[in-house]
Motif scaffolding. Structure first.
Motif, PDB file in Angstrom:
ATOM      1  N   SER A   4       1.870   3.493   1.352  1.00  0.00           N
ATOM      2  CA  SER A   4       0.997   3.455   0.169  1.00  0.00           C
ATOM      3  C   SER A   4      -0.174   4.416   0.294  1.00  0.00           C
ATOM      4  CB  SER A   4       0.478   2.023  -0.047  1.00  0.00           C
ATOM      5  OG  SER A   4       1.566   1.124  -0.231  1.00  0.00           O
ATOM      6  N   SER A   5      -0.529   4.764   1.521  1.00  0.00           N
ATOM      7  CA  SER A   5      -1.653   5.685   1.709  1.00  0.00           C
ATOM      8  C   SER A   5      -1.332   7.087   1.198  1.00  0.00           C
ATOM      9  CB  SER A   5      -2.026   5.745   3.194  1.00  0.00           C
ATOM     10  OG  SER A   5      -0.917   6.188   3.966  1.00  0.00           O
ATOM     11  N   ARG A   6      -0.060   7.391   0.999  1.00  0.00           N
ATOM     12  CA  ARG A   6       0.296   8.704   0.490  1.00  0.00           C
ATOM     13  C   ARG A   6      -0.219   8.921  -0.934  1.00  0.00           C
ATOM     14  NH1 ARG A   6       4.480  11.364   3.311  1.00  0.00           N
ATOM     15  NH2 ARG A   6       5.298  10.145   5.067  1.00  0.00           N
ATOM     16  N   TYR A   7      -0.397   7.838  -1.681  1.00  0.00           N
ATOM     17  CA  TYR A   7      -0.929   7.970  -3.042  1.00  0.00           C
ATOM     18  C   TYR A   7      -2.374   8.457  -3.032  1.00  0.00           C
ATOM     19  CZ  TYR A   7       3.183   5.444  -4.713  1.00  0.00           C
ATOM     20  OH  TYR A   7       4.463   5.068  -5.007  1.00  0.00           O
ATOM     21  N   LEU A   8      -3.143   8.092  -2.006  1.00  0.00           N
ATOM     22  CA  LEU A   8      -4.533   8.517  -1.937  1.00  0.00           C
ATOM     23  C   LEU A   8      -4.662   9.986  -1.571  1.00  0.00           C
ATOM     24  CD1 LEU A   8      -6.071   5.398  -0.136  1.00  0.00           C
ATOM     25  CD2 LEU A   8      -6.041   5.923  -2.586  1.00  0.00           C
ATOM     26  N   SER A   9      -3.668  10.520  -0.857  1.00  0.00           N
ATOM     27  CA  SER A   9      -3.729  11.935  -0.516  1.00  0.00           C
ATOM     28  C   SER A   9      -3.592  12.815  -1.748  1.00  0.00           C
ATOM     29  CB  SER A   9      -2.628  12.277   0.499  1.00  0.00           C
ATOM     30  OG  SER A   9      -1.347  12.020  -0.060  1.00  0.00           O
ATOM     31  N   ASP A  10      -2.963  12.310  -2.788  1.00  0.00           N
ATOM     32  CA  ASP A  10      -2.860  13.033  -4.061  1.00  0.00           C
ATOM     33  C   ASP A  10      -3.486  12.155  -5.144  1.00  0.00           C
ATOM     34  OD1 ASP A  10      -2.225  14.883  -5.959  1.00  0.00           O
ATOM     35  OD2 ASP A  10      -0.089  14.448  -6.017  1.00  0.00           O
ATOM     36  N   PHE A  11      -4.792  11.943  -4.992  1.00  0.00           N
ATOM     37  CA  PHE A  11      -5.485  10.991  -5.851  1.00  0.00           C
ATOM     38  C   PHE A  11      -5.531  11.459  -7.299  1.00  0.00           C
ATOM     39  CE2 PHE A  11      -9.437   8.974  -7.472  1.00  0.00           C
ATOM     40  CZ  PHE A  11      -9.013   7.653  -7.358  1.00  0.00           C
ATOM     41  N   PHE A  12      -5.658  12.770  -7.516  1.00  0.00           N
ATOM     42  CA  PHE A  12      -5.737  13.272  -8.885  1.00  0.00           C
ATOM     43  C   PHE A  12      -4.437  12.998  -9.643  1.00  0.00           C
ATOM     44  CE2 PHE A  12      -5.431  16.598 -12.114  1.00  0.00           C
ATOM     45  CZ  PHE A  12      -6.647  16.442 -12.753  1.00  0.00           C
ATOM     46  N   THR A  13      -3.293  13.289  -9.021  1.00  0.00           N
ATOM     47  CA  THR A  13      -2.011  12.995  -9.675  1.00  0.00           C
ATOM     48  C   THR A  13      -1.829  11.503  -9.877  1.00  0.00           C
ATOM     49  OG1 THR A  13      -1.090  14.955  -8.604  1.00  0.00           O
ATOM     50  CG2 THR A  13       0.475  13.383  -9.536  1.00  0.00           C
ATOM     51  N   THR A  14      -2.331  10.710  -8.946  1.00  0.00           N
ATOM     52  CA  THR A  14      -2.238   9.255  -9.107  1.00  0.00           C
ATOM     53  C   THR A  14      -3.006   8.794 -10.328  1.00  0.00           C
ATOM     54  OG1 THR A  14      -2.035   9.030  -6.705  1.00  0.00           O
ATOM     55  CG2 THR A  14      -2.626   7.062  -7.960  1.00  0.00           C
ATOM     56  N   LEU A  15      -4.189   9.371 -10.553  1.00  0.00           N
ATOM     57  CA  LEU A  15      -4.953   9.002 -11.748  1.00  0.00           C
ATOM     58  C   LEU A  15      -4.252   9.451 -13.026  1.00  0.00           C
ATOM     59  CD1 LEU A  15      -8.645   9.773 -10.709  1.00  0.00           C
ATOM     60  CD2 LEU A  15      -7.542   7.544 -10.903  1.00  0.00           C
ATOM     61  N   VAL A  16      -3.660  10.626 -12.996  1.00  0.00           N
ATOM     62  CA  VAL A  16      -2.981  11.118 -14.196  1.00  0.00           C
ATOM     63  C   VAL A  16      -1.767  10.258 -14.525  1.00  0.00           C
ATOM     64  CG1 VAL A  16      -1.759  13.088 -15.193  1.00  0.00           C
ATOM     65  CG2 VAL A  16      -3.839  13.457 -13.866  1.00  0.00           C
ATOM     66  N   ASP A  17      -1.071   9.786 -13.503  1.00  0.00           N
ATOM     67  CA  ASP A  17       0.134   8.992 -13.730  1.00  0.00           C
ATOM     68  C   ASP A  17      -0.160   7.563 -14.175  1.00  0.00           C
ATOM     69  OD1 ASP A  17       1.735  11.117 -13.079  1.00  0.00           O
ATOM     70  OD2 ASP A  17       1.981  10.526 -10.974  1.00  0.00           O
ATOM     71  N   LEU A  18      -1.416   7.128 -14.042  1.00  0.00           N
ATOM     72  CA  LEU A  18      -1.751   5.768 -14.462  1.00  0.00           C
ATOM     73  C   LEU A  18      -1.692   5.627 -15.972  1.00  0.00           C
ATOM     74  CD1 LEU A  18      -4.794   4.953 -12.128  1.00  0.00           C
ATOM     75  CD2 LEU A  18      -2.440   4.109 -11.924  1.00  0.00           C
ATOM     76  N   LYS A  19      -1.583   4.409 -16.415  1.00  0.00           N
ATOM     77  CA  LYS A  19      -1.576   4.141 -17.847  1.00  0.00           C
ATOM     78  C   LYS A  19      -2.963   4.356 -18.433  1.00  0.00           C
ATOM     79  CE  LYS A  19       2.288   0.907 -17.613  1.00  0.00           C
ATOM     80  NZ  LYS A  19       2.776  -0.452 -17.942  1.00  0.00           N
TER      81      LYS A  19
END
Length: 495
Positions: free
Chosen positions: A47-62
């Motif tokens: 799950s820590s891999r999501y924090l390494s690409d935090f910007f893409t994680t925010l964009v993919d959120l609803k």
């Protein structure tokens, strides 16, 4: 196997197992609107891999989570910075003293936390009302002001950029790309094809539009390995360029069912018992924004209609072409063989074998192998010397047979081997019979002459006896004619 079935659903069973007659609603791998029904679980430390690409994680959120993060980030940043300004005023004692000419505070007119919060907002938003300001006698306030400016720029760039990309995503452009509700199987250009329809509702084009198809089907390998949701490519014109679309009007995408297609053995009857899903992916560049857009849909076995064809939707009007989208999903039945392509090819090959004519040999072709076999058998029975003699004596006979059309000029009726003249205009079958009989006579005389020559060889001593040639003719033949006939047969020397 039971664990695999529990994980992937009852509809994905091993190949060869009978399905239950009453099954629950079909679980799709990809919904009709293009959403993939896949959830990732039990990630553990990944799950820590999501924090390494935090910007893409925010964009993919609803959107609701994006708005919540946007509001919380600014609220927390403002409260933290306002607290820091209030702390400086508290430590310097500016909250309990009157601000005037006799006393110079760090931030003028900041007496409590609300006034410190207002000062931060005015500074961050560059409003500048002019009532609250930093004095030159507060170095710690100057450093905090610089830190506030840098931090505010980073937060603005991060959150505003995230919201901009979220709003400019071309996912909504896919809502104006249509797919037919069902796929059809019918004949096109005398070939069985799987077809579906795509359309573009906007006037703006999809640049470099390309379409791909995937067959999702569980299968079992010959080694016994079960492959759930195995993906197989469906050819929709990759080799011919038909997958590159000029999508200005609805198009019918065609997959030819041949020996290389996964549906090579699919028939109308087996379609009812099959379980598969066809995923269609349409990609292109949005003309207005330049971003890549992807639209997806899927067809299950229940949505494939055998023996149907799409209704035409194009019509010619005054000066333009009109598309009637009310008939976009409509189909009608057409005569289609219920058999698979494999069965059709097998039936065609069997019928071609039954209807093919047998090779009819002529009487001469049927007799010639027998004569040749008899001659070869007689030669094999003779000694080696006699076989060479007979072969050499047959060469002039074959030469005589090939020059039968010129025998009128060179040979008379009583010539060597009593060969009669054959008219070229005689009947074909009688000519063949006479030629076969004369060939038999030539072979017989060749054998008798070879044996007689062996007897004559004993009477002529010497290391190299010559061959004796007997010329037969009538009394009226001149010496010159006999010499010509003698020269026709070249002398042979005994080995």
């Amino acid at each position: 196997m039971s664990a695999v079935r529990r994980k992937f659903g009852d509809e994905y069973q091993a190949v060869g197992l009978a399905r239950c007659s009453a099954r629950r609603e079909r679980q799709r791998f990809v919904d009709k609107n293009g959403r993939c029904n896949v959830q990732h679980g039990n990630l553990g430390g990944e799950s820590s891999r999501y924090l390494s690409d935090f910007f893409t994680t925010l964009v993919d959120l609803k959107w609701r989570w994006n708005l919540l993060i946007f509001l919380l980030t600014y609220t927390v940043a403002w409260l933290v910075m306002a607290s820091m300004w209030w702390g400086i005023a508290y430590l310097r004692g500016d909250l309990h003293q009157a601000h005037g000419d006799a006393y110079s505070p760090c931030v003028a007119n900041v007496y409590n936390f609300p006034s410190a919060f207002l000062f931060f907002v005015e500074t961050e938003a560059t409003i500048g009302y002019g009532h609250r300001y930093i004095t030159e006698r507060c170095p710690e306030g100057i450093v905090l002001f610089l830190f506030q400016s840098l931090l505010g720029s980073v937060v603005d760039a991060f959150l505003i950029g995230c919201m901009f990309i979220k709003m400019s995503q071309p996912k909504k452009r896919a809502e104006t790309l249509m797919f037919s509700r069902a796929a059809v199987i019918s004949q096109r250009d005398a070939k069985l094809c799987l077809m579906f329809r795509v359309g573009n509702l906007r006037n703006s084009h999809m640049v470099s539009a390309q379409i791909r198809c995937k067959l999702i089907k569980s299968r079992q390998t010959p080694e016994g390995e079960f492959l759930p949701l195995d993906q197989c490519e469906l050819d929709v014109g990759f080799g011919t360029g038909a997958d590159q679309l000029f999508l200005v009007s609805p198009l019918t995408i065609c997959h030819e069912i041949n020996s290389e297609s996964p549906f090579f053995s699919l028939s109308q009857r087996s379609l009812r018992s099959e379980q598969f899903e066809i995923v269609v992916i349409l990609e292109g560049i949005v003309e207005t924004t330049g971003m890549t857009c992807q639209a997806r849909t899927s067809y299950t076995e229940d949505e494939v209609l055998w023996g149907h064809r799409f209704l035409p939707v194009m019509s010619l009007e005054d000066g333009f072409f009109r598309v009637d989208y009310s008939q976009f999903h409509a189909t009608f039945e057409v005569p289609t063989p219920p058999y698979s392509v494999k069965e059709q090819e097998e039936n065609l090959s069997q019928s071609s074998l039954l209807n093919s004519p047998f090779d009819k040999k002529t009487r001469r072709e049927q007799l010639c192998p027998l004569d040749c076999a008899d001659t070869a058998g007689e030669k094999n029975k003779l000694p080696a010397k006699l076989q060479k003699i007979s072969l050499r004596k047959e060469a002039p006979a074959r030469a005589l047979g090939m020059s039968s059309s010129n025998t009128e000029k060179t040979l008379s009726t009583g010539d060597l081997l009593e060969i009669q003249e054959i008219s070229p205009t005689s009947d074909g079958e009688d000519t063949d019979n006479r030629m076969q009989l004369k060939a038999l006579k030539i072979n017989a005389k060749a054998l008798t002459q070879s044996t007689s020559e062996l007897e004559l060889q004993k009477d002529f001593p010497g290391p190299h006896p010559h061959r004796v040639v007997v010329l037969m003719g009538t009394d009226s033949d001149s010496a010159q004619g006999k010499a010509e006939r003698f020269s026709f047969l070249a002398p042979l020397v005994w080995e």
